[in-house]
Write an enzyme that holds these catalytic residues in place. Sequence first.
Site, short mmCIF file in Angstrom:
data_model
loop_
_atom_site.label_atom_id
_atom_site.label_comp_id
_atom_site.label_asym_id
_atom_site.label_seq_id
_atom_site.Cartn_x
_atom_site.Cartn_y
_atom_site.Cartn_z
N ALA A 66 0.52 -1.43 0.09
CA ALA A 66 0.00 -0.12 -0.41
C ALA A 66 1.28 1.19 -0.21
CB ALA A 66 -1.33 0.18 1.59
N GLY A 112 0.46 -4.98 1.04
CA GLY A 112 -0.69 -4.16 0.20
C GLY A 112 -0.56 -5.40 -1.50
N GLU A 115 -0.64 -9.36 -0.49
CA GLU A 115 -1.81 -8.98 -0.20
C GLU A 115 -3.28 -9.32 -1.49
OE1 GLU A 115 -1.66 -6.15 2.88
OE2 GLU A 115 -3.06 -7.28 3.90
N GLU A 135 4.54 -5.16 7.80
CA GLU A 135 3.47 -4.44 7.80
C GLU A 135 4.16 -4.68 9.61
OE1 GLU A 135 2.32 -6.39 6.08
OE2 GLU A 135 0.78 -5.40 4.40
N1 CAA Z 1 5.04 3.41 -0.13
C1 CAA Z 1 5.40 4.04 -1.42
N2 CAA Z 1 5.97 4.28 -2.26
C2 CAA Z 1 6.52 3.15 -2.00
C3 CAA Z 1 6.76 2.08 -1.46
C4 CAA Z 1 5.63 2.16 -0.85
N3 CAA Z 1 5.00 0.68 0.24
N4 CAA Z 1 7.73 1.05 -1.79
C5 CAA Z 1 8.58 2.04 -2.78
N5 CAA Z 1 8.07 3.04 -2.79
C6 CAA Z 1 8.69 4.60 -3.59
C7 CAA Z 1 9.52 4.72 -3.03
O1 CAA Z 1 9.75 5.87 -1.52
C8 CAA Z 1 11.12 5.22 -3.44
O2 CAA Z 1 10.46 6.83 -3.58
P1 CAA Z 1 10.96 7.57 -3.85
O3 CAA Z 1 12.29 7.68 -5.75
O4 CAA Z 1 10.12 9.35 -4.14
O5 CAA Z 1 11.87 8.05 -2.94
C9 CAA Z 1 10.95 4.44 -4.91
O6 CAA Z 1 9.60 3.90 -5.08
C10 CAA Z 1 11.40 3.79 -4.73
O7 CAA Z 1 11.93 2.53 -3.65
P2 CAA Z 1 12.92 2.56 -3.14
O8 CAA Z 1 14.02 3.64 -3.28
O9 CAA Z 1 12.64 1.48 -1.10
O10 CAA Z 1 13.97 1.46 -3.88
P3 CAA Z 1 14.54 -0.38 -3.52
O11 CAA Z 1 15.17 -0.88 -4.63
O12 CAA Z 1 15.36 0.51 -2.07
O13 CAA Z 1 13.96 -0.66 -1.77
C11 CAA Z 1 12.36 -2.06 -1.24
C12 CAA Z 1 13.06 -1.43 -2.16
C13 CAA Z 1 12.95 -2.67 -0.56
C14 CAA Z 1 10.20 -2.67 -1.94
C15 CAA Z 1 11.92 -1.04 -0.41
O14 CAA Z 1 10.88 0.04 -1.55
C16 CAA Z 1 10.31 -1.45 0.73
O15 CAA Z 1 11.01 -1.18 1.87
N6 CAA Z 1 9.35 -0.36 0.09
C17 CAA Z 1 8.13 -0.44 1.16
C18 CAA Z 1 7.76 -1.77 1.90
C19 CAA Z 1 6.82 -2.40 2.46
O16 CAA Z 1 6.87 -1.66 4.44
N7 CAA Z 1 4.88 -2.24 2.09
C20 CAA Z 1 4.13 -2.95 2.95
C21 CAA Z 1 3.40 -1.71 2.78
S1 CAA Z 1 2.74 -1.02 4.46
C22 CAA Z 1 1.23 -1.98 3.53
O17 CAA Z 1 1.32 -2.44 2.69
C23 CAA Z 1 -0.40 -1.93 4.58
C24 CAA Z 1 -1.41 -2.64 4.08
O18 CAA Z 1 -1.40 -3.44 4.28
C25 CAA Z 1 -2.56 -2.05 3.72
#
Ligand code: CAA
Length: 256
Positions: A66, A112, A115, A135
């Site tokens: 998400a 998400g 999911e 998460e």
């Molecule tokens: N939401 C918003 N933006 C996201 C994102 C997310 N879930 N995942 C990645 N992005 C964005 C980053 O912020 C970045 O944007 P900027 O260039 O503007 O900084 C861009 O995508 C590229 O990401 P990274 O620079 O982080 O890329 P990376 O290769 O270094 O890492 C990754 C990749 C390991 C997937 C890392 O992006 C990451 O950990 N992402 C988040 C994963 C996460 O925690 N997901 C769960 C979200 S919460 C959820 O889903 C709640 C629910 O159940 C309802």
Amino acid sequence: MRMINYKENPEHKTAIIEINRPKQLNALNNEVITELSNKLNIIEKNSTIRSVIITGVGDKAFVAGADIKEFQNFTKERAIELSKSGKIKLFNKISHFPKPVLSAINGYALGGGLELALSTHIRVSSSSAKLGLPECSLGLIPGYSGTQKLPQVIGVNLAMEMILTSKIINAEEAYRIGLVNHVVAQKDLLDKCLKICKLFHGASPESLSSAIKSINSCYLHNGNDIESTEFGALFETDNFKEGVNAFMQKRKPNFN
Ligand code: CAA
């Protein structure tokens, strides 16, 4: 820019939907969820389409979760609403869709994103994909049915470990524990899904729809409301704020 790309493959009677936010690793914001939901409503009524494939644009991410940036300042009430409406508009709609839905997992399927894949009926993964529900490492829990569907698919013990440790696993491990049905090279991902879609032609659309409904009925008890309430309550904790700030600042969180 459109948040999803759409095409039809008439030979396989399949609709192919690509989530199109590659710069944000296809993170699910409200627009993506709404566009996907609307498209599914149209596909449902189109009798020439017998199955659906959902994938992400690019070769890095299926969906990285998400959209954390969109919800980071939500109140508890808005977070509960996000969780519940996401399930109604998309996640549960896919689970109960009357035509088979496949996910072609072309990279990160996190939060998400996993999911979403768990909501589909069949998951095919590229060998380079990474899957997890991280998460808890944000000070949250999965809010789009992950706490319900992951244990259904891989069993409570493995789901507990994956969710509580925020572990991210590779495709081979995902196949070993039954989280995905198939693993193929990235270049073969769509072909493999299309081949599966062709197998549905050997069944009547009504039988596929009834089979999905019947199979889903073995999970009629569900804790989705509990999940949404718990998800929302976490938005009032300092540790959630720290988790999100750490993500934005690209550092490890320091939880109390
Ligand atoms: N939401 C918003 N933006 C996201 C994102 C997310 N879930 N995942 C990645 N992005 C964005 C980053 O912020 C970045 O944007 P900027 O260039 O503007 O900084 C861009 O995508 C590229 O990401 P990274 O620079 O982080 O890329 P990376 O290769 O270094 O890492 C990754 C990749 C390991 C997937 C890392 O992006 C990451 O950990 N992402 C988040 C994963 C996460 O925690 N997901 C769960 C979200 S919460 C959820 O889903 C709640 C629910 O159940 C309802």
